[in-house]
Scaffold this motif. Sequence first.
Motif, PDB file in Angstrom:
ATOM      1  N   VAL A 183       0.854  -1.193   0.000  1.00  0.00           N
ATOM      2  CA  VAL A 183       0.000   0.000   0.000  1.00  0.00           C
ATOM      3  C   VAL A 183       0.883   1.234   0.000  1.00  0.00           C
ATOM      4  N   GLN A 184       0.566   2.155  -0.865  1.00  0.00           N
ATOM      5  CA  GLN A 184       1.311   3.407  -0.959  1.00  0.00           C
ATOM      6  C   GLN A 184       0.467   4.535  -0.377  1.00  0.00           C
ATOM      7  N   SER A 185       1.122   5.620  -0.047  1.00  0.00           N
ATOM      8  CA  SER A 185       0.426   6.810   0.439  1.00  0.00           C
ATOM      9  C   SER A 185       0.622   7.944  -0.543  1.00  0.00           C
ATOM     10  N   LEU A 186      -0.453   8.670  -0.805  1.00  0.00           N
ATOM     11  CA  LEU A 186      -0.347   9.868  -1.622  1.00  0.00           C
ATOM     12  C   LEU A 186       0.117  11.000  -0.712  1.00  0.00           C
ATOM     13  N   ILE A 187       1.230  11.611  -1.081  1.00  0.00           N
ATOM     14  CA  ILE A 187       1.851  12.645  -0.251  1.00  0.00           C
ATOM     15  C   ILE A 187       1.774  13.991  -0.966  1.00  0.00           C
ATOM     16  N   LYS A 188       1.420  15.019  -0.216  1.00  0.00           N
ATOM     17  CA  LYS A 188       1.455  16.396  -0.709  1.00  0.00           C
ATOM     18  C   LYS A 188       2.652  17.088  -0.075  1.00  0.00           C
ATOM     19  N   VAL A 189       3.561  17.558  -0.919  1.00  0.00           N
ATOM     20  CA  VAL A 189       4.765  18.243  -0.453  1.00  0.00           C
ATOM     21  C   VAL A 189       4.649  19.727  -0.814  1.00  0.00           C
ATOM     22  N   ARG A 191       6.757  23.324  -0.716  1.00  0.00           N
ATOM     23  CA  ARG A 191       8.107  23.879  -0.505  1.00  0.00           C
ATOM     24  C   ARG A 191       8.010  25.281   0.094  1.00  0.00           C
ATOM     25  N   HIS A 192       8.809  25.506   1.111  1.00  0.00           N
ATOM     26  CA  HIS A 192       8.901  26.818   1.748  1.00  0.00           C
ATOM     27  C   HIS A 192      10.340  27.324   1.657  1.00  0.00           C
ATOM     28  N   ASP A 193      10.567  28.550   2.078  1.00  0.00           N
ATOM     29  CA  ASP A 193      11.923  29.112   2.083  1.00  0.00           C
ATOM     30  C   ASP A 193      12.883  28.247   2.897  1.00  0.00           C
ATOM     31  N   THR A 194      12.367  27.654   3.949  1.00  0.00           N
ATOM     32  CA  THR A 194      13.231  26.946   4.897  1.00  0.00           C
ATOM     33  C   THR A 194      13.198  25.431   4.750  1.00  0.00           C
ATOM     34  N   GLY A 195      12.410  24.911   3.821  1.00  0.00           N
ATOM     35  CA  GLY A 195      12.344  23.459   3.661  1.00  0.00           C
ATOM     36  C   GLY A 195      11.020  22.997   3.075  1.00  0.00           C
ATOM     37  N   TYR A 196      10.626  21.781   3.445  1.00  0.00           N
ATOM     38  CA  TYR A 196       9.447  21.156   2.848  1.00  0.00           C
ATOM     39  C   TYR A 196       8.494  20.674   3.938  1.00  0.00           C
ATOM     40  N   ASP A 197       7.203  20.839   3.698  1.00  0.00           N
ATOM     41  CA  ASP A 197       6.172  20.251   4.546  1.00  0.00           C
ATOM     42  C   ASP A 197       5.578  19.047   3.833  1.00  0.00           C
ATOM     43  N   TYR A 198       5.310  17.982   4.574  1.00  0.00           N
ATOM     44  CA  TYR A 198       4.752  16.758   4.009  1.00  0.00           C
ATOM     45  C   TYR A 198       3.403  16.464   4.652  1.00  0.00           C
ATOM     46  N   GLU A 199       2.410  16.178   3.812  1.00  0.00           N
ATOM     47  CA  GLU A 199       1.082  15.842   4.309  1.00  0.00           C
ATOM     48  C   GLU A 199       0.617  14.559   3.637  1.00  0.00           C
ATOM     49  N   GLU A 200       0.190  13.587   4.437  1.00  0.00           N
ATOM     50  CA  GLU A 200      -0.297  12.323   3.902  1.00  0.00           C
ATOM     51  C   GLU A 200      -1.780  12.462   3.580  1.00  0.00           C
ATOM     52  N   LEU A 201      -2.173  12.105   2.355  1.00  0.00           N
ATOM     53  CA  LEU A 201      -3.545  12.343   1.900  1.00  0.00           C
ATOM     54  C   LEU A 201      -4.417  11.099   1.941  1.00  0.00           C
ATOM     55  N   LEU A 202      -4.004  10.020   1.268  1.00  0.00           N
ATOM     56  CA  LEU A 202      -4.836   8.819   1.218  1.00  0.00           C
ATOM     57  C   LEU A 202      -4.026   7.646   0.690  1.00  0.00           C
ATOM     58  N   PRO A 203      -4.465   6.406   0.987  1.00  0.00           N
ATOM     59  CA  PRO A 203      -3.793   5.235   0.428  1.00  0.00           C
ATOM     60  C   PRO A 203      -4.116   5.085  -1.060  1.00  0.00           C
ATOM     61  N   VAL A 204      -3.115   4.712  -1.836  1.00  0.00           N
ATOM     62  CA  VAL A 204      -3.284   4.552  -3.290  1.00  0.00           C
ATOM     63  C   VAL A 204      -2.462   3.354  -3.756  1.00  0.00           C
ATOM     64  N   ARG A 205      -2.609   3.027  -5.016  1.00  0.00           N
ATOM     65  CA  ARG A 205      -1.762   1.987  -5.626  1.00  0.00           C
ATOM     66  C   ARG A 205      -1.416   2.409  -7.051  1.00  0.00           C
TER      67      ARG A 205
END
Length: 217
Positions: A183-189, A191-205
């Motif tokens: 099972v994979q996760s759909l990730i929303k990344v 980008r900010h001046d100081t780095g990256y934020d990661y948010e997990e959205l839903l399981p996918v394949r």
Amino acid sequence: MSEAVTDAERKMQFLFALRSHGVTDPKVLGAMEAVDRAPFVKGLFSERAYEDMPLPIACGQTISQPSVVGLMTQALDVQPRDKVLEIGTGSGYQAAILSKLARRVYTIDRHRRLVREARLLFENNDMHNITTMTGDGSRGLPEQAPFDKIIVTAAAEDPPGPLLAQLAIGGIMVVPVGQSDAVQSLIKVTRHDTGYDYEELLPVRFVPLLEGLGQDE
């Protein structure tokens, strides 16, 4: 007349399936209503084009189910002036949706046949803001970077470094992450001046993100 009613009913059911899975952004729903999925599904499966399910296409790839396309597009939050990079052209359906929302879409696939067929569909449907090319998507498209939005339609073990580097400050990347046979996760990344934020959205394949070019002609 009954044929027209059938088409109208299909479209209503199609949009209802999108909404019921959480695709609620009016712009995304409008784009998906405007792009007929049927031409992107060929052969035996063409009659199932309006069902909310993934379907096989050439080169061992798949066209994602419409609700996943909608959710990925919604997560990207595409704006009218955005320049978008898509990794994994596949049937061309996702790029066609993006072309209704963005200023310019660049899409890359490792399979020459898929690129040829998608390009023909784009030309036949007057989608002139899409640039389609054969290449190693894992490397991105550095000569056109930075991109406001990046969408990856194949699963990587981690968000690919070269693609993160090509994301504009304030930009968003949506990518499936995980082992290809799990099972994979759909990730929303973001980008900010100081780095990256990661948010997990839903399981996918999704099919795996592979380096290099396909062997097809």
